[in-house]
Design a protein around this motif. Structure first.
Motif, short mmCIF file in Angstrom:
data_model
loop_
_atom_site.label_atom_id
_atom_site.label_comp_id
_atom_site.label_asym_id
_atom_site.label_seq_id
_atom_site.Cartn_x
_atom_site.Cartn_y
_atom_site.Cartn_z
N GLY A 1 -34.60 15.88 -26.33
CA GLY A 1 -34.83 15.90 -27.78
C GLY A 1 -35.20 14.53 -28.31
N TYR A 2 -35.79 13.69 -27.45
CA TYR A 2 -36.17 12.33 -27.84
C TYR A 2 -37.63 12.26 -28.27
CZ TYR A 2 -31.94 10.26 -25.73
OH TYR A 2 -30.66 9.90 -25.42
N HIS A 3 -37.98 11.20 -28.95
CA HIS A 3 -39.38 10.92 -29.27
C HIS A 3 -40.10 10.53 -27.98
CE1 HIS A 3 -38.59 11.15 -33.56
NE2 HIS A 3 -37.48 10.46 -33.32
N PHE A 4 -41.42 10.55 -28.04
CA PHE A 4 -42.23 10.29 -26.85
C PHE A 4 -43.34 9.31 -27.21
CE2 PHE A 4 -45.91 12.00 -24.20
CZ PHE A 4 -45.55 11.27 -23.07
N LEU A 5 -43.46 8.26 -26.43
CA LEU A 5 -44.56 7.31 -26.62
C LEU A 5 -45.48 7.36 -25.40
CD1 LEU A 5 -46.15 4.88 -27.70
CD2 LEU A 5 -44.35 3.38 -26.80
N ASP A 6 -46.72 7.78 -25.62
CA ASP A 6 -47.75 7.76 -24.58
C ASP A 6 -48.59 6.50 -24.84
OD1 ASP A 6 -49.94 8.09 -22.95
OD2 ASP A 6 -50.49 10.07 -23.70
N SER A 7 -48.15 5.38 -24.29
CA SER A 7 -48.82 4.11 -24.62
C SER A 7 -50.23 4.06 -24.04
CB SER A 7 -47.99 2.92 -24.15
OG SER A 7 -47.83 2.95 -22.75
N GLY A 8 -50.47 4.76 -22.94
CA GLY A 8 -51.82 4.81 -22.38
C GLY A 8 -52.80 5.41 -23.38
N ALA A 9 -52.33 6.42 -24.13
CA ALA A 9 -53.19 7.05 -25.13
C ALA A 9 -53.59 6.03 -26.19
CB ALA A 9 -52.49 8.25 -25.76
N ILE A 10 -52.68 5.12 -26.51
CA ILE A 10 -52.99 4.10 -27.52
C ILE A 10 -54.11 3.18 -27.02
CG2 ILE A 10 -52.04 2.06 -28.70
CD1 ILE A 10 -49.45 3.64 -29.05
#
Ligand code: C5P
Length: 220
Positions: free
Chosen positions: A28-37
């Motif tokens: 139930g955590y947030h998700f950061l796809d830094s590659g997408a950035i």
């Protein structure tokens, strides 16, 4: 309060995106796809007429500083434009790898990435999550697999998205990308000193997720 964060770093097509997203969902955590950035940055640069060359570093960094990127569920938006598909091509991947080697671009994207750290917690996927962006993270996984296995996985992924590709070409391309990501002067791809290196060549995604969850639970 200290917000929990799990970092999943590793080379391209190691399964880290799928593993990180599954972990975020289960916890139930947030998700950061830094590659997408980085991919959106590369796409925005090319659309602005800026080739991903050293001579354009300052201009691309200025663009990155105010990058209008938003994540809505599994959609990635650049302004009001849905670029979820457009950023997944190999061409954008290569351009992302070029812009991500520019120190000014990386610096411009730090605050944006830190903004993802919100309660109840975050799973962050990338190359330098544990080494640079969230060095305080209590769990850092460096997820890797053999080049052949990774090429196979990338091949499946591309085919399922309607792109065509040859496994041999993909294997060569991902090794070239690894070499560029690993040899750049800022935030090179390397495990954090306190990272747990996990080779998942012979593990399924579910088995990999279970291993990471067990590590996380052991730390609670
Ligand atoms: O993970 P993905 O293939 O989407 O990343 C695209 C490129 O962005 C990588 O090859 C890498 O050069 C760059 N990247 C990075 N740092 C991150 C995430 C991605 O340099 N944290």
């Amino acid at each position: 309060e200290r917000i929990p964060v799990i970092c999943i770093d590793g080379p391209t097509a190691s399964g880290k995106g799928t593993v990180a997203a599954a972990l975020a969902r289960q916890l139930g955590y947030h998700f950061l796809d830094s590659g997408a950035i980085y991919r959106v940055t590369a796409l925005a640069a090319v659309r602005a007429g800026l080739a991903p060359d050293a001579g354009n570093e300052a201009r691309i960094a200025a663009l990155a500083q105010t990058l209008p990127v938003r994540f809505a569920g599994d959609r990635v938006l650049l302004g009001s434009d849905d670029v979820s598909q457009a950023i997944r091509t190999e061409e954008v991947g290569v351009n992302a790898s070029r812009v991500s080697a520019m120190p000014a671009v990386r610096a411009a994207l730090v605050a944006l990435q830190h903004g993802f750290l919100r309660l109840p917690g975050l799973v962050a996927d990338g190359r330098d999550m544990g080494t640079v962006i969230f060095p305080q993270a209590p769990l850092k996984i460096y997820l890797t697999a053999s080049a052949a296995r990774r090429a196979e996985r990338r091949h499946k992924q591309l085919i399922s998205k309607g792109f065509s590709a040859s496994i041999g070409d993909l294997c060569a391309a991902l090794q070239a990308r690894d070499a560029r990501d690993g040899s750049r002067s800022v935030a090179p791809l390397t495990p954090a000193q306190d990272a747990l290196v996990l080779d998942n060549s012979d593990l399924t995604i579910d088995e990999t997720v279970a291993r990471v969850l067990a590590e996380w639970q052991a730390r609670q």
